[in-house]
Scaffold this active site. Sequence first.
Site, mmCIF file in Angstrom:
data_model
loop_
_atom_site.group_PDB
_atom_site.id
_atom_site.type_symbol
_atom_site.label_atom_id
_atom_site.label_comp_id
_atom_site.label_asym_id
_atom_site.label_seq_id
_atom_site.Cartn_x
_atom_site.Cartn_y
_atom_site.Cartn_z
ATOM 1 N N HIS A 87 0.810 -1.221 0.000
ATOM 2 C CA HIS A 87 0.000 0.000 0.000
ATOM 3 C C HIS A 87 0.843 1.271 0.000
ATOM 4 O O HIS A 87 0.339 2.356 -0.289
ATOM 5 C CB HIS A 87 -1.006 -0.008 1.166
ATOM 6 C CG HIS A 87 -0.431 0.262 2.512
ATOM 7 N ND1 HIS A 87 -0.141 -0.738 3.414
ATOM 8 C CD2 HIS A 87 -0.102 1.423 3.144
ATOM 9 C CE1 HIS A 87 0.329 -0.200 4.531
ATOM 10 N NE2 HIS A 87 0.362 1.112 4.387
ATOM 11 N N SER A 100 4.420 2.659 7.885
ATOM 12 C CA SER A 100 4.125 1.493 7.053
ATOM 13 C C SER A 100 5.337 1.091 6.230
ATOM 14 O O SER A 100 5.962 1.924 5.561
ATOM 15 C CB SER A 100 2.960 1.802 6.112
ATOM 16 O OG SER A 100 1.763 1.964 6.818
ATOM 17 N N ASP A 132 0.235 -7.558 1.377
ATOM 18 C CA ASP A 132 0.715 -6.187 1.574
ATOM 19 C C ASP A 132 2.240 -6.123 1.623
ATOM 20 O O ASP A 132 2.819 -5.342 2.379
ATOM 21 C CB ASP A 132 0.114 -5.573 2.848
ATOM 22 C CG ASP A 132 0.182 -4.047 2.849
ATOM 23 O OD1 ASP A 132 0.280 -3.467 1.748
ATOM 24 O OD2 ASP A 132 0.152 -3.447 3.933
#
Length: 486
Positions: free
Chosen positions: A123, A226, A153
């Site tokens: 992402h 992230s 992911d």
Amino acid sequence: MKVLLARGLIVALLAASAQITSAQPATMPDFADLVERTAPAVVNIRTAARPSSSPQGQGGPQMPDLDENDPFYDFFHRLFPQPGPGQRQNPLPRSPRGEREIPRGVGSGFLISSDGYLLTNHHVVEGADEITVTLPDKREFKGKLVGSDPRTDVALVKIDAGGAELPILKLGDPAKLRVGEWVIAIGSPFNLENTVTAGIVSAKSRETGELLPFIQTDAAVNPGNSGGPLINIRGEVVGINSQIFTFSGGYAGISFAIPIDEAQKIAKLLRTQGKVVRGRIGVLIGEVTREVADAIGLSKAAGAAVSSVETDGPADKAGVQPGDVIIKYDGKSVESSADLRRMVAATAPGTKVATSVWRNGAPHDLQVTVGEMPQEPSRLGVHGPGSGKAPEGHPDALGLVVSDPTAAQLKELHIDGAVQVETAEGAAGTARLSAGDLILSVNNVRVKNAKQFKELVGKLDLAKPVALLVRRGDQSQWVILHAGDN
């Protein structure tokens, strides 16, 4: 005699003192040396996208939505200056060709090989036309996306350092992690590069409905973290920070990381094949509760309850039916729906697998030829509710008024028999059955028609829970009714 007693007392006191000393809690770890060793390999990732014909006006990192009374409001207000009258926030930079490049976001990553491969989240780089990778020493490189996998992911990016030395991180073994063990997270929360937070492992193998189990931690992780590493006290990467549990968009005390061993497997496939190939059998599945297990005769609440079977899919061709509980796959017991999902995904397409399902109170052995999972999940259609007929008769002991579906309906749904709910009240209403639902079985007995259904209900012991296999649209599930409570 007194001397001996005194000596004995001294020995006893010394032993007690040693025990007290050994029982004292260990001091807090000093993370400074650990950060010094590992932080140089943690990178900041910025992405940009070329605009379409109608610009979206998306900006880069922006100030969090905070109340003016929030103690951090002034800090972030200075960090993200607000535009004055007539100005637009985050003006779009222009490329040498005169095209605007729209900043999409900021994330983190970490180098895993001296030739420039780094790991991050899917992402973080999804939809990016340009990837800029910045090292803590301010060296900046253009990143090339080798491949990414939205289902886990995980993304693999390559930079070319022209032979220059690159720092890398050592990868650890998440299986050796212990709950309560210290870990640190390094990344770029809110674009604050090379930020370090610390916490402990809160849980392992945490199920969140994803294809992989997660490492749960209380190390502070926020937007921008992230793709950054979760590092153990030995300086080894044990996970990729991926998700947070939050009601506000900011850190709320629970964060989730992808185990690094699973991420390594994905990275290897992305590097060698450019994509990840997984198996599928074409079923929608759910958990088996204790009540359902008792009602259908399973010895324990385990397995994967089949709610829907894709027409002409691998499971359908093998004879799997809605309402079945898959209890074994390739000789291994299935403990949960997540278990089955991962077992099937790890199976090479084209493989014939022995599968055991629980149906009508007994196991049935089937052979399923595994298909290939599409890159994007498919969506099942939904049939409209209700037959449109006026309800007839009085509710039965379960609170139901039912009717016979038409032959055309049964043919369309690929079922031999069922009854259709016209009204639901009492126990059925409490269990949220509604008009249009189809009842396929009662306590493991298949329903043929409304007459037989009435007979089955008449023989029920209403003091015990009643298990109905209910189909709504393209999905089926076991519903437990407690008629004796009404």
